[in-house]
Design a protein around this motif. Structure first.
Motif, PDB file in Angstrom:
ATOM      1  N   GLN A 223       0.836  -1.203   0.000  1.00 26.52           N
ATOM      2  CA  GLN A 223       0.000   0.000   0.000  1.00 26.52           C
ATOM      3  C   GLN A 223       0.876   1.261   0.000  1.00 26.52           C
ATOM      4  OE1 GLN A 223      -2.562   0.395   3.421  1.00 26.52           O
ATOM      5  NE2 GLN A 223      -3.976   1.758   2.341  1.00 26.52           N
ATOM      6  N   GLN A 224       1.927   1.249   0.832  1.00 24.74           N
ATOM      7  CA  GLN A 224       2.806   2.417   0.914  1.00 24.74           C
ATOM      8  C   GLN A 224       3.554   2.650  -0.404  1.00 24.74           C
ATOM      9  OE1 GLN A 224       5.472   2.350   4.241  1.00 24.74           O
ATOM     10  NE2 GLN A 224       3.861   2.277   5.774  1.00 24.74           N
ATOM     11  N   LEU A 225       4.203   1.612  -0.909  1.00 31.04           N
ATOM     12  CA  LEU A 225       5.001   1.753  -2.126  1.00 31.04           C
ATOM     13  C   LEU A 225       4.133   2.001  -3.354  1.00 31.04           C
ATOM     14  CD1 LEU A 225       7.550  -1.140  -1.468  1.00 31.04           C
ATOM     15  CD2 LEU A 225       8.017   1.322  -1.362  1.00 31.04           C
ATOM     16  N   GLY A 226       2.897   1.493  -3.302  1.00 32.43           N
ATOM     17  CA  GLY A 226       1.991   1.659  -4.424  1.00 32.43           C
ATOM     18  C   GLY A 226       1.609   3.098  -4.697  1.00 32.43           C
ATOM     19  N   ARG A 227       1.878   3.979  -3.752  1.00 31.34           N
ATOM     20  CA  ARG A 227       1.599   5.403  -3.967  1.00 31.34           C
ATOM     21  C   ARG A 227       2.630   6.040  -4.903  1.00 31.34           C
ATOM     22  NH1 ARG A 227       0.480   5.391   1.830  1.00 31.34           N
ATOM     23  NH2 ARG A 227       2.485   6.385   2.248  1.00 31.34           N
ATOM     24  N   PHE A 228       3.760   5.340  -5.089  1.00 35.15           N
ATOM     25  CA  PHE A 228       4.855   5.935  -5.853  1.00 35.15           C
ATOM     26  C   PHE A 228       5.252   5.159  -7.101  1.00 35.15           C
ATOM     27  CE2 PHE A 228       5.518   6.596  -1.254  1.00 35.15           C
ATOM     28  CZ  PHE A 228       5.294   7.963  -1.188  1.00 35.15           C
ATOM     29  N   MET A 229       4.786   3.921  -7.226  1.00 31.40           N
ATOM     30  CA  MET A 229       5.221   3.114  -8.370  1.00 31.40           C
ATOM     31  C   MET A 229       4.147   2.102  -8.737  1.00 31.40           C
ATOM     32  SD  MET A 229       8.142   0.750  -6.491  1.00 31.40           S
ATOM     33  CE  MET A 229       8.913   2.148  -5.664  1.00 31.40           C
ATOM     34  N   PRO A 230       4.185   1.576  -9.965  1.00 24.46           N
ATOM     35  CA  PRO A 230       3.168   0.609 -10.402  1.00 24.46           C
ATOM     36  C   PRO A 230       3.193  -0.664  -9.551  1.00 24.46           C
ATOM     37  CG  PRO A 230       4.441   1.434 -12.260  1.00 24.46           C
ATOM     38  CD  PRO A 230       5.142   1.909 -11.029  1.00 24.46           C
ATOM     39  N   ALA A 231       2.053  -1.328  -9.494  1.00 23.68           N
ATOM     40  CA  ALA A 231       1.923  -2.527  -8.663  1.00 23.68           C
ATOM     41  C   ALA A 231       2.905  -3.618  -9.058  1.00 23.68           C
ATOM     42  CB  ALA A 231       0.489  -3.055  -8.737  1.00 23.68           C
ATOM     43  N   VAL A 232       3.159  -3.764 -10.366  1.00 21.16           N
ATOM     44  CA  VAL A 232       4.086  -4.812 -10.807  1.00 21.16           C
ATOM     45  C   VAL A 232       5.496  -4.527 -10.306  1.00 21.16           C
ATOM     46  CG1 VAL A 232       2.753  -5.564 -12.801  1.00 21.16           C
ATOM     47  CG2 VAL A 232       4.378  -3.668 -13.054  1.00 21.16           C
ATOM     48  N   MET A 233       5.871  -3.261 -10.241  1.00 18.75           N
ATOM     49  CA  MET A 233       7.186  -2.889  -9.743  1.00 18.75           C
ATOM     50  C   MET A 233       7.269  -3.133  -8.238  1.00 18.75           C
ATOM     51  SD  MET A 233      10.080  -1.672 -10.886  1.00 18.75           S
ATOM     52  CE  MET A 233       9.743  -0.688 -12.353  1.00 18.75           C
ATOM     53  N   VAL A 234       6.198  -2.795  -7.535  1.00 19.91           N
ATOM     54  CA  VAL A 234       6.155  -3.034  -6.091  1.00 19.91           C
ATOM     55  C   VAL A 234       6.315  -4.520  -5.794  1.00 19.91           C
ATOM     56  CG1 VAL A 234       4.684  -2.955  -4.039  1.00 19.91           C
ATOM     57  CG2 VAL A 234       4.785  -0.983  -5.586  1.00 19.91           C
ATOM     58  N   ALA A 235       5.578  -5.349  -6.511  1.00 20.31           N
ATOM     59  CA  ALA A 235       5.649  -6.794  -6.286  1.00 20.31           C
ATOM     60  C   ALA A 235       7.052  -7.324  -6.556  1.00 20.31           C
ATOM     61  CB  ALA A 235       4.635  -7.511  -7.178  1.00 20.31           C
ATOM     62  N   ALA A 236       7.690  -6.837  -7.615  1.00 19.74           N
ATOM     63  CA  ALA A 236       9.033  -7.292  -7.954  1.00 19.74           C
ATOM     64  C   ALA A 236      10.035  -6.905  -6.876  1.00 19.74           C
ATOM     65  CB  ALA A 236       9.453  -6.724  -9.305  1.00 19.74           C
ATOM     66  N   LEU A 237       9.923  -5.678  -6.369  1.00 12.98           N
ATOM     67  CA  LEU A 237      10.826  -5.237  -5.310  1.00 12.98           C
ATOM     68  C   LEU A 237      10.645  -6.053  -4.036  1.00 12.98           C
ATOM     69  CD1 LEU A 237      10.805  -1.334  -5.524  1.00 12.98           C
ATOM     70  CD2 LEU A 237      12.798  -2.819  -5.681  1.00 12.98           C
ATOM     71  N   LEU A 238       9.397  -6.248  -3.642  1.00  9.65           N
ATOM     72  CA  LEU A 238       9.138  -6.986  -2.407  1.00  9.65           C
ATOM     73  C   LEU A 238       9.578  -8.444  -2.531  1.00  9.65           C
ATOM     74  CD1 LEU A 238       5.724  -5.402  -1.398  1.00  9.65           C
ATOM     75  CD2 LEU A 238       7.939  -5.043  -0.298  1.00  9.65           C
ATOM     76  N   ASP A 239       9.391  -9.031  -3.709  1.00 11.23           N
ATOM     77  CA  ASP A 239       9.884 -10.402  -3.932  1.00 11.23           C
ATOM     78  C   ASP A 239      11.403 -10.448  -3.773  1.00 11.23           C
ATOM     79  OD1 ASP A 239       7.337 -11.319  -4.427  1.00 11.23           O
ATOM     80  OD2 ASP A 239       7.558 -11.374  -6.612  1.00 11.23           O
ATOM     81  N   LEU A 240      12.065  -9.447  -4.331  1.00 13.12           N
ATOM     82  CA  LEU A 240      13.525  -9.381  -4.253  1.00 13.12           C
ATOM     83  C   LEU A 240      13.979  -9.264  -2.798  1.00 13.12           C
ATOM     84  CD1 LEU A 240      16.214  -9.041  -5.893  1.00 13.12           C
ATOM     85  CD2 LEU A 240      15.813  -6.580  -5.735  1.00 13.12           C
TER      86      LEU A 240
END
Length: 281
Positions: A223-240
């Motif tokens: 929710q926090q990161l989604g304010r600044f970047m697309p959901a696919v990017m958020v998911a990729a970062l969190l997976d990493l």
């Protein structure tokens, strides 16, 4: 011989340009908005807008080497124009994410991967620089630290080997001015592994006050990161980052192994950027 620097408004691009210029090389700085470039006296600027292929020919005229940011838009047209202009060598600022298990579907990797593949299929000689996490990613915490708020992280113990952006620039300059890296694909890291918690401890030591760290859920981080970047990017970062909590980062090539001088440390980066983490009143 002219060296074209794309992305010349970026931190790494600016440092590459400055390093080449200081060493006496003929450099041309390119940007989609050339009027906004700040370059050393005597450096030529050119418009290069990847959405407007008509800007390519003038930017590439007389160029033999290119420092390239990994933007797939217009890449095939740009490569064709570079081949026609007589460009001999491209140094690409790629990403270590292309080495992941499924880079085609990874939002972090796909841009760099598309450009790498386009260059590989061309007649150009290419050098791929694949840095891991930048030390400057810590600037994402600056607002919270500046507001004296806790830094909330889903994976505070993610273990990475952050690299100072100026080390990336130094390797790029070496790739553009010598032949030891020509045609190679090089993964770049810093010389030490640090968790996010470790990095924040270094920053706390640098600014002279505690920086609290709070673990939050993945959903809260989304929710926090989604304010600044697309959901696919958020998911990729969190997976990493989730994977990085399970397996410590590996140290790859550094300025020590490639250039024979010590890598800049995260502590050094923190000292250089301490003002960004100053409490705002």
């Amino acid at each position: 011989m002219t060296i074209l620097i794309t992305g010349a408004r970026g931190k790494v691009g600016q440092a590459v340009l400055a390093g080449l210029h200081a060493a006496g090389h003929t450099v041309r700085a390119a940007s989609a908005k050339p009027a906004e470039l700040t370059v050393p006296a005597g450096v030529e600027v050119a418009e290069l807008d990847l959405g407007r292929p008509e800007t390519f020919a003038a930017a590439l005229r007389g160029v033999r080497q290119v420092f390239l940011y990994p933007e797939p838009a217009g890449i095939h047209e740009l490569i064709a124009e570079a081949e026609a202009a007589g460009v001999e060598h491209v140094v690409l600022l790629s990403s270590s994410s292309v080495l992941g298990p499924d880079p085609e579907q990874d939002a972090l990797a796909s841009h760099s991967l598309q450009v790498e593949r386009a260059l590989t299929a061309s007649t150009l000689t290419s050098t791929f620089l694949r840095p891991d996490a930048f030390a400057s990613n810590a600037l994402g915490w600056a607002w919270f630290v500046g507001q004296a708020q806790p830094v909330q992280l889903a994976y505070p113990d993610a273990d990475i080997a952050p690299i100072h952006p100026l080390d990336i620039a130094d390797v790029a300059v070496a790739a553009l001015t010598g032949d030891t890296l020509t045609g190679r694909s090089v993964t770049l890291t810093g010389a030490e592994t640090l968790t996010f918690r470790d990095q924040l401890a270094v920053l706390a030591d640098t600014v002279g006050r505690e920086i609290p760290v709070e673990r939050i859920t993945r959903a809260e981080a989304e929710q926090q990161l989604g304010r600044f970047m697309p959901a696919v990017m958020v998911a990729a970062l969190l997976d990493l980052w989730q994977a990085a909590e399970q397996q410590p980062a590996a140290i790859a090539d550094t300025t020590e192994t490639l250039l024979g001088r010590p890598a800049r440390t995260f502590r050094q980066w923190a000292a250089e950027n301490a003002d960004a983490f100053t409490v705002q009143h």
